[in-house]
Design a protein around this motif. Structure first.
Motif, PDB file in Angstrom:
ATOM      1  N   HIS A  89       9.131   5.306 -29.863  1.00 47.44           N
ATOM      2  CA  HIS A  89       9.979   4.505 -30.900  1.00 47.44           C
ATOM      3  C   HIS A  89       9.309   3.665 -31.908  1.00 47.44           C
ATOM      4  N   SER A  90       7.898   3.445 -31.648  1.00 45.60           N
ATOM      5  CA  SER A  90       7.291   2.679 -32.633  1.00 45.60           C
ATOM      6  C   SER A  90       6.605   3.721 -33.849  1.00 45.60           C
ATOM      7  N   MET A  91       6.814   4.886 -33.754  1.00 47.17           N
ATOM      8  CA  MET A  91       5.915   5.805 -34.478  1.00 47.17           C
ATOM      9  C   MET A  91       7.145   6.108 -35.594  1.00 47.17           C
ATOM     10  N   THR A  92       6.670   6.695 -36.865  1.00 42.50           N
ATOM     11  CA  THR A  92       7.514   7.087 -37.877  1.00 42.50           C
ATOM     12  C   THR A  92       8.209   8.303 -37.467  1.00 42.50           C
ATOM     13  N   VAL A  93       9.150   8.895 -38.477  1.00 40.87           N
ATOM     14  CA  VAL A  93       9.780  10.021 -38.409  1.00 40.87           C
ATOM     15  C   VAL A  93       8.891  11.032 -38.391  1.00 40.87           C
ATOM     16  N   HIS A 142      13.963   8.773 -44.426  1.00 43.46           N
ATOM     17  CA  HIS A 142      13.571   8.083 -43.154  1.00 43.46           C
ATOM     18  C   HIS A 142      12.193   8.386 -42.910  1.00 43.46           C
ATOM     19  N   ARG A 143      11.519   9.158 -43.806  1.00 42.46           N
ATOM     20  CA  ARG A 143      10.180   9.618 -43.452  1.00 42.46           C
ATOM     21  C   ARG A 143       9.355   8.781 -42.848  1.00 42.46           C
ATOM     22  N   HIS A 144       9.201   7.573 -43.563  1.00 41.80           N
ATOM     23  CA  HIS A 144       8.185   6.526 -42.994  1.00 41.80           C
ATOM     24  C   HIS A 144       8.787   5.408 -42.045  1.00 41.80           C
ATOM     25  N   SER A 145      10.037   5.634 -41.725  1.00 39.53           N
ATOM     26  CA  SER A 145      10.693   4.570 -40.914  1.00 39.53           C
ATOM     27  C   SER A 145      10.258   4.819 -39.452  1.00 39.53           C
ATOM     28  N   PRO A 146      10.202   3.569 -38.698  1.00 42.79           N
ATOM     29  CA  PRO A 146       9.814   3.552 -37.392  1.00 42.79           C
ATOM     30  C   PRO A 146      11.035   4.193 -36.637  1.00 42.79           C
ATOM     31  N   ILE A 147      10.966   5.181 -35.988  1.00 42.77           N
ATOM     32  CA  ILE A 147      12.044   5.944 -35.199  1.00 42.77           C
ATOM     33  C   ILE A 147      13.152   4.939 -34.463  1.00 42.77           C
ATOM     34  N   GLY A 148      12.602   3.782 -33.771  1.00 47.34           N
ATOM     35  CA  GLY A 148      13.322   2.821 -33.061  1.00 47.34           C
ATOM     36  C   GLY A 148      14.288   2.185 -33.917  1.00 47.34           C
ATOM     37  N   ALA A 149      14.029   2.124 -35.161  1.00 44.30           N
ATOM     38  CA  ALA A 149      14.949   1.205 -36.221  1.00 44.30           C
ATOM     39  C   ALA A 149      16.047   2.223 -36.707  1.00 44.30           C
ATOM     40  N   LEU A 150      16.034   3.425 -36.149  1.00 43.48           N
ATOM     41  CA  LEU A 150      16.913   4.333 -37.038  1.00 43.48           C
ATOM     42  C   LEU A 150      18.037   4.469 -35.898  1.00 43.48           C
TER      43      LEU A 150
END
Ligand SMILES: Nc1ncnc2c1ncn2[C@@H]1O[C@H](COP(=O)(O)OP(=O)(O)OP(=O)(O)O)[C@@H](O)[C@H]1O
Length: 250
Positions: A89-93, A142-150
């Motif tokens: 979750h803290s890592m990006t897409v 979403h490439r650089h968004s942390p996955i947990g925020a999506l």
């Protein structure tokens, strides 16, 4: 291209799979449906090597893969997505997709020692493959968004992207649309159809929504109490008396 032969899987007194023989044909989208506890996830776990059946064999591209470990099956071209998110979750897409390509779970100690020398090349290749599936599944923004925020719909797409980055011939998806909104489901359906058409990937999906199955799948396998009770086109499944009784509650 992928088939099981007389698979029986037991957990103590529970028979999760009872003499299950199913076939997945090259290029098709196959739906696996059935009531809760019918054995759908267990079948997927036997095919991907997570569970070892007490009886029966699994074949892929003419080869008996029953004794192979999950990562060996991935190398042969069998990838999967998960019912419950296995994303970091803290890592990006981008990072979540690249991590699926990391070979740290494989290889000998010597290979692992050599890993440091190869790391740079791996990163370049992994990034290329990840960017390719990001393009394919329209995940740029979403490439650089942390996955947990999506939202969950995007997370499911990233899970699919991670599987596709492994360059599979078959992708097995465990309820890719569970818990999603109507719009999110439609988005995943589009992604599945596009992947099937552009990459010619064979797709297997466990799905509860009969409408989705009828829209997307070329064929369905219907399970009930660990047994296959129907295999054929979705419109025939809907009309089949046993299926209606078991699954549609009639
Ligand atoms: N690890 C396990 N340990 C013990 N029993 C299990 C295990 N995994 C599955 N089972 C049992 O095996 C049977 C089949 O379960 P499975 O999860 O494969 O069904 P399913 O069709 O995927 O159900 P659902 O639609 O609810 O996900 C159930 O009775 C379940 O309780």
């Amino acid at each position: 291209m992928l088939w099981t032969e007389n698979i029986t899987l037991r957990f103590g007194g529970v028979t999760a799979l009872d003499n299950v023989s199913v076939e997945v044909r090259r290029g098709e989208i196959l739906g696996i449906i059935g009531p809760n506890g019918a054995g759908k996830t267990s079948l997927l776990n036997v095919i991907t090597g997570v569970y070892k059946p007490q009886r029966g064999r699994v074949y892929f591209k003419g080869r008996d893969i029953t004794g192979l470990k999950p990562h060996q099956r991935i190398t042969l071209g069998l990838s999967r997505t998960f019912q419950h998110s296995e994303l970091f979750h803290s890592m990006t897409v981008l990072e979540n997709i690249m991590v699926r390509l990391h070979p740290w779970t494989r290889g000998s100690i010597l290979e692992k020692a050599l890993w440091a020398f190869r790391a740079k090349r791996w990163e370049v290749e992994a990034r290329e493959r990840a960017e390719h599936v990001i393009d394919l599944l329209d995940l740029h923004e979403h490439r650089h968004s942390p996955i947990g925020a999506l939202p969950p719909g995007i997370q499911k797409k990233v899970d699919l992207a991670g599987a596709l980055a492994q360059n599979p011939e078959v992708v097995l998806m465990d309820e890719p649309m569970a818990g999603l909104s109507k719009e999110e489901k439609e988005d995943i359906v589009r992604a599945i159809i596009e992947t099937s058409e552009t990459m010619h990937t064979t797709m297997v999906l466990i799905e509860h929504d009969m409408e989705v199955v009828t829209d997307v799948c070329d064929r369905v396998v219907v399970m009930d109490y660990g047994k296959v009770i129907f295999e054929g086109p979705p419109h025939e499944a809907v009309a089949d008396e046993r299926v209606r009784k078991a699954y549609l509650g009639e």
